[in-house]
Design an enzyme around this catalytic site. Structure first.
Site, PDB file in Angstrom:
ATOM      1  N   HIS A   1      13.917  41.382  11.497  1.00 30.41           N
ATOM      2  CA  HIS A   1      14.540  40.972  10.243  1.00 30.41           C
ATOM      3  C   HIS A   1      14.613  39.439  10.164  1.00 30.41           C
ATOM      4  O   HIS A   1      14.872  38.764  11.157  1.00 30.41           O
ATOM      5  CB  HIS A   1      15.958  41.550  10.161  1.00 30.41           C
ATOM      6  CG  HIS A   1      16.599  41.351   8.840  1.00 30.41           C
ATOM      7  ND1 HIS A   1      16.346  42.184   7.768  1.00 30.41           N
ATOM      8  CD2 HIS A   1      17.474  40.414   8.390  1.00 30.41           C
ATOM      9  CE1 HIS A   1      17.049  41.756   6.730  1.00 30.41           C
ATOM     10  NE2 HIS A   1      17.733  40.688   7.073  1.00 30.41           N
TER      11      HIS A   1
ATOM     12  N   CYS B   1      16.188  39.147   2.272  1.00 31.86           N
ATOM     13  CA  CYS B   1      17.324  39.918   2.796  1.00 31.86           C
ATOM     14  C   CYS B   1      18.173  40.429   1.626  1.00 31.86           C
ATOM     15  O   CYS B   1      17.715  41.262   0.851  1.00 31.86           O
ATOM     16  CB  CYS B   1      18.109  39.071   3.781  1.00 31.86           C
ATOM     17  SG  CYS B   1      19.408  39.965   4.661  1.00 31.86           S
TER      18      CYS B   1
ATOM     19  N   ASP C   1      13.093  45.640  12.563  1.00 27.70           N
ATOM     20  CA  ASP C   1      14.320  45.313  11.836  1.00 27.70           C
ATOM     21  C   ASP C   1      15.422  46.272  12.268  1.00 27.70           C
ATOM     22  O   ASP C   1      15.289  47.496  12.110  1.00 27.70           O
ATOM     23  CB  ASP C   1      14.065  45.432  10.334  1.00 27.70           C
ATOM     24  CG  ASP C   1      15.150  44.792   9.487  1.00 27.70           C
ATOM     25  OD1 ASP C   1      16.332  44.914   9.850  1.00 27.70           O
ATOM     26  OD2 ASP C   1      14.808  44.183   8.462  1.00 27.70           O
TER      27      ASP C   1
END
Length: 281
Positions: free
Chosen positions: A249, A168, A216
């Protein structure tokens, strides 16, 4: 908790900076993201040396870092592990131990230590992001370079380039490190933001494997495709992007509801193969 002064403790005695106190890395998973239903992978430290160190950098007191490496004599390839916005907690520490079990020196610096905030213990995402934004790109890039210089100077690290992987927020750091850090030999970026990096694709000096999610909500597939096109236009044939169409994500984060075991396992296999293919083994 013991008093630190004969006349009682002052607030600064309990400031959460790691500069003067060891053993201060959060025990547990980031409270803002951990799922009650999670069954995270737990890797034993048997056969490993686990250390908390301070790395000389341009900041105050030095850069704290969690280190996991094979016990005993010998030099080993090294990988820098870059955390998500939640700082150093059990997930990141376990990633280090997983890599150490594979024969790597794994080092996870605390890039947010200057704030004095114990990020994994926070539950307010707005407050977490406010702390994260205090760490500028220039500051973080400088800390990365300080960490890789420290790694290559260690007697337990194999001479040569080091690898870097991040998740991330840390995935974005990986791309930048591969552009600016001469000690980085290869990087694996897990769902790191790309929008601001597309125009910089030509700066890439070390090979990068990008692992992204088709579902995502924060990284549009348009950005992924734009980065692919920019890398191709720049002749960066040593960079590769893989998209897991059904994943979201954070699909590697086994302590979160976003965890996708299939995508995570495939991405991990690709990480190992990519580092080996580029001499980080």
């Amino acid at each position: 908790m013991e008093l630190t002064r004969p006349d009682g403790s002052m607030p600064e005695d309990f400031h959460l900076s790691r500069r003067a106190v060891t053993g201060m890395f959060f025990a547990g998973y980031a409270l803002a993201a951990v799922s009650a239903d999670a069954a995270p992978i737990t890797t034993s430290s048997e056969g490993l040396t686990i250390e908390e160190v301070t790395i000389a950098n341009a900041g105050p007191g030095g850069l704290p870092a969690y280190v996991a490496r094979p016990s005993g004599a010998g030099r080993h390839p090294a990988i820098l592990v870059v955390n998500e916005v939640f700082g150093i907690h059990d997930y990141i520490k376990d990633i280090c131990r997983r890599l150490a079990k594979l024969g790597y020196v794994a080092v996870a610096p605390d890039f947010f230590y200057r704030s004095g905030v114990n990020l994994p213990a926070q539950t307010d995402m707005q407050a977490i992001m406010a702390t994260v934004r205090q760490a500028s790109e220039a500051q973080v890039d400088g800390d990365v370079q300080a960490a890789t210089r420290w790694i290559v100077s260690r007697p337990f690290a194999r001479p040569g380039k080091v690898g870097i992987t991040g998740f991330c927020w840390g995935g974005n750091v990986v791309w930048r490190a591969a552009m600016i850090d001469p000690n980085v030999g290869a990087g694996v970026a897990w769902y790191g933001q790309l929008k601001q990096l597309i125009a910089r694709a030509g700066e890439l000096k070390a090979p990068v494997l990008g692992l992204y999610a088709g579902k995502d909500q924060g990284i549009p597939l348009a950005d992924v495709e734009a980065m692919r096109a920019a890398l191709k236009a720049a002749g960066k044939t040593n960079a590769e992007i893989v998209v897991y169409p059904d994943a979201g994500h954070g699909f590697h984060a086994d302590y979160r509801a976003s965890y996708d075991a299939t995508a995570a396992a495939d991405g991990w296999s690709r990480l190992i193969a990519f580092f080996k293919a580029h001499g980080i083994a």
